[in-house]
Design a protein around this motif. Structure first.
Motif, short mmCIF file in Angstrom:
data_model
loop_
_atom_site.label_atom_id
_atom_site.label_comp_id
_atom_site.label_asym_id
_atom_site.label_seq_id
_atom_site.Cartn_x
_atom_site.Cartn_y
_atom_site.Cartn_z
N ILE A 97 0.82 -1.22 0.00
CA ILE A 97 0.00 0.00 0.00
C ILE A 97 0.85 1.27 0.00
CG2 ILE A 97 -1.80 1.30 1.21
CD1 ILE A 97 -2.74 -1.28 -0.21
N PRO A 98 1.91 1.39 0.82
CA PRO A 98 2.73 2.60 0.76
C PRO A 98 3.32 2.84 -0.63
CG PRO A 98 3.22 1.38 2.77
CD PRO A 98 2.34 0.50 1.95
N SER A 99 3.70 1.78 -1.33
CA SER A 99 4.23 1.94 -2.69
C SER A 99 3.14 2.40 -3.64
CB SER A 99 4.83 0.62 -3.18
OG SER A 99 5.91 0.21 -2.37
N LEU A 100 1.93 1.91 -3.42
CA LEU A 100 0.79 2.31 -4.24
C LEU A 100 0.52 3.80 -4.08
CD1 LEU A 100 -1.28 0.80 -6.08
CD2 LEU A 100 -2.79 0.72 -4.09
N VAL A 101 0.52 4.27 -2.84
CA VAL A 101 0.28 5.69 -2.56
C VAL A 101 1.40 6.54 -3.15
CG1 VAL A 101 0.09 7.43 -0.75
CG2 VAL A 101 -1.09 5.23 -0.50
N ARG A 102 2.63 6.08 -3.01
CA ARG A 102 3.76 6.82 -3.58
C ARG A 102 3.63 6.95 -5.10
NH1 ARG A 102 7.24 4.40 -0.95
NH2 ARG A 102 7.86 2.77 -2.40
N ALA A 103 3.21 5.87 -5.75
CA ALA A 103 3.01 5.91 -7.21
C ALA A 103 1.90 6.88 -7.58
CB ALA A 103 2.70 4.51 -7.73
N ALA A 104 0.84 6.92 -6.77
CA ALA A 104 -0.26 7.85 -7.03
C ALA A 104 0.20 9.30 -6.89
CB ALA A 104 -1.42 7.57 -6.08
N LYS A 105 1.02 9.58 -5.88
CA LYS A 105 1.55 10.93 -5.70
C LYS A 105 2.44 11.34 -6.87
CE LYS A 105 1.54 11.07 -0.62
NZ LYS A 105 2.37 11.10 0.61
N PRO A 124 -11.09 -10.49 -9.25
CA PRO A 124 -10.54 -10.34 -7.90
C PRO A 124 -11.10 -11.34 -6.90
CG PRO A 124 -12.14 -8.62 -8.35
CD PRO A 124 -11.99 -9.38 -9.63
N ASP A 125 -10.23 -11.91 -6.06
CA ASP A 125 -10.67 -12.73 -4.94
C ASP A 125 -10.78 -11.85 -3.70
OD1 ASP A 125 -8.05 -12.28 -4.17
OD2 ASP A 125 -7.39 -14.35 -4.48
N GLY A 126 -11.07 -12.47 -2.56
CA GLY A 126 -11.25 -11.70 -1.33
C GLY A 126 -10.02 -10.93 -0.92
N ARG A 127 -8.84 -11.56 -1.09
CA ARG A 127 -7.59 -10.89 -0.72
C ARG A 127 -7.37 -9.64 -1.55
NH1 ARG A 127 -1.45 -13.02 -2.11
NH2 ARG A 127 -0.34 -11.26 -1.17
N LEU A 128 -7.58 -9.76 -2.86
CA LEU A 128 -7.35 -8.62 -3.74
C LEU A 128 -8.36 -7.51 -3.47
CD1 LEU A 128 -5.87 -7.23 -6.02
CD2 LEU A 128 -7.25 -8.53 -7.66
N MET A 129 -9.63 -7.86 -3.28
CA MET A 129 -10.63 -6.84 -2.99
C MET A 129 -10.30 -6.10 -1.70
SD MET A 129 -12.90 -6.44 -5.37
CE MET A 129 -14.24 -5.59 -4.52
N ALA A 130 -9.80 -6.81 -0.70
CA ALA A 130 -9.43 -6.16 0.57
C ALA A 130 -8.27 -5.20 0.35
CB ALA A 130 -9.05 -7.22 1.60
N GLN A 131 -7.29 -5.60 -0.47
CA GLN A 131 -6.14 -4.73 -0.72
C GLN A 131 -6.56 -3.52 -1.55
OE1 GLN A 131 -2.67 -6.81 -1.98
NE2 GLN A 131 -1.31 -5.15 -1.36
N VAL A 132 -7.45 -3.70 -2.50
CA VAL A 132 -7.95 -2.58 -3.30
C VAL A 132 -8.71 -1.61 -2.41
CG1 VAL A 132 -9.60 -1.93 -5.09
CG2 VAL A 132 -8.00 -3.82 -5.49
N ARG A 133 -9.53 -2.16 -1.53
CA ARG A 133 -10.30 -1.31 -0.61
C ARG A 133 -9.35 -0.45 0.23
NH1 ARG A 133 -12.20 -5.14 2.53
NH2 ARG A 133 -13.47 -5.93 0.82
N GLU A 134 -8.32 -1.09 0.77
CA GLU A 134 -7.35 -0.36 1.59
C GLU A 134 -6.55 0.64 0.74
OE1 GLU A 134 -3.39 -1.29 4.36
OE2 GLU A 134 -4.62 -2.94 3.60
N GLY A 135 -6.17 0.22 -0.46
CA GLY A 135 -5.37 1.08 -1.33
C GLY A 135 -6.12 2.31 -1.80
N VAL A 136 -7.39 2.12 -2.19
CA VAL A 136 -8.20 3.25 -2.65
C VAL A 136 -8.36 4.28 -1.53
CG1 VAL A 136 -10.51 3.94 -3.39
CG2 VAL A 136 -9.42 1.96 -4.45
N LYS A 137 -8.66 3.80 -0.32
CA LYS A 137 -8.82 4.73 0.81
C LYS A 137 -7.52 5.48 1.10
CE LYS A 137 -10.44 5.15 5.57
NZ LYS A 137 -9.40 6.13 5.89
N ALA A 138 -6.39 4.76 1.08
CA ALA A 138 -5.11 5.39 1.36
C ALA A 138 -4.77 6.45 0.32
CB ALA A 138 -4.01 4.33 1.41
N ILE A 139 -5.08 6.18 -0.94
CA ILE A 139 -4.82 7.16 -2.00
C ILE A 139 -5.74 8.36 -1.83
CG2 ILE A 139 -5.01 7.58 -4.48
CD1 ILE A 139 -4.18 4.61 -4.86
N GLN A 140 -7.02 8.11 -1.57
CA GLN A 140 -7.98 9.21 -1.40
C GLN A 140 -7.61 10.10 -0.22
OE1 GLN A 140 -11.55 6.85 -1.11
NE2 GLN A 140 -12.04 7.06 -3.28
#
Length: 336
Positions: A97-105, A124-140
């Motif tokens: 997730i930190p790398s995802l946010v850094r890439a968004a910045k 997407p499986d459950g793991r991926l959906m959870a990571q997307v959920r966390e990643g989208v919120k962190a970026i927002q």
């Protein structure tokens, strides 16, 4: 005596129908444009530019993409080095997730208004959906940018969740014409892709749906593909050009010629006069120094920086090109 009139010129027809009325070309009309001789391609591009300016405006939308989950995909898309079916050099990896946010910045710092999270999966499986959920919120929470996703085929429950967490746009390409799809993918169907696209539109997210040109399809199938995309009515159409990847079934194909690529770009604009038409992967290989002509031929969006498994042009080069062409970058719009 019967007098046979002169055949109607397709560009004159397109000018009256598309430029003046905003009515896209039919499949048959698109085929006529795709068959125009080389010496008329500049006319076609100029008309496409006029259409883009009239029906979409001057602004260009800039987007960056990043792969959350790379490689190891179970599907056999013949163009893709992320498929786990083929002996390609790409190996499975996850981005934190930190790398995802850094890439968004970093993407936002280029002036881009869109950041797309991509995963190489069937769906997407459950793991991926959870990571997307966390990643989208962190970026927002950290970046003022629209977040898009491309996670493969979805269930209705997944569509509803992505819409609820604020995903602005979803990418799911048809890849090629229905009649050619079986030559590109065998592990799922054209209809499965279409169904996901329909669910996305009905959920209120913007739909990004395009494909790849130069995979061995005929000119007739390119016209068919343009018409099928128009029937789906996506908000955005990314146009990719095959960049043959080692180890894939399409790895030995010759890249599409620049003149055919330009003909296709302009024709797709005339089929979809109001759609965001985005330059995506493979343009560096196919168009080279003619990329600027393509942008002046109907394109009104670009992906800057690198793609998922291939290198793109440096973002500053694309931004300089847009500045030279006096094409303003679209500012981030927020609903009030």
């Amino acid at each position: 005596m019967i007098t046979v009139g002169r055949p109607v010129d397709i560009l004159a027809t397109a000018r009256a129908q598309v430029l003046d009325q905003g009515i896209g070309l039919t499949e048959d009309q698109a085929l006529q444009c795709l068959r125009l001789p080389d010496e008329r391609v500049d006319e076609l591009l100029d008309l496409a530019h006029e259409v883009r300016t009239k029906w979409c405006g001057d602004e260009v939308e800039v987007e960056g993409i990043v792969s959350l989950k790379t490689g190891g995909c179970p599907e056999d898309c013949h163009f893709c080095s992320q498929s786990g079916v083929f002996d390609s050099p790409v190996r499975s990896a996850w981005l934190d997730i930190p790398s995802l946010v850094r890439a968004a910045k970093e993407t936002a710092n280029t002036g881009a208004t869109e950041f797309c999270i991509v995963a190489a999966v069937r769906g997407p499986d459950g793991r991926l959906m959870a990571q997307v959920r966390e990643g989208v919120k962190a970026i927002q929470d950290a970046v003022d940018i629209n977040v898009a996703c491309s996670l493969g085929m979805l269930t209705q429950e997944q569509v509803d969740e992505l819409a609820a967490i604020g995903v602005h746009r979803y990418n799911h390409n048809l890849e090629s014409a229905r009649s050619y799809f079986g030559n590109v993918v065998t592990t799922h169907s054209f209809e499965e892709r279409w169904d996901t696209c329909e669910m996305i539109r009905k959920a209120g997210m913007e739909l990004c749906c395009g494909g790849i040109l130069g995979m061995g399809e005929t000119v007739e199938q390119r016209a068919e593909f343009a018409a099928q995309l128009a029937a789906l009515d996506p908000d955005e159409v990314p146009l990719n050009f095959l960049n043959p990847r080692p180890g894939t079934p399409f790895g030995d194909q010759e890249p599409m010629s620049a003149i055919d690529a330009l003909r296709a770009v302009a024709t797709f604009r005339l089929v979809m006069p109001r759609t965001i038409l985005r330059f995506a992967g493979g343009r560096e290989i196919t168009l080279g120094d003619l990329a600027e002509r393509g942008v002046r031929g109907g394109v009104n969006a670009v992906i800057v920086g690198n793609y998922l498994t291939t290198l793109g042009r440096p973002a500053d080069e694309d931004l300089a090109m847009l500045a030279d062409l006096k094409m303003p970058i679209k500012a981030l719009a927020r609903d009030l």
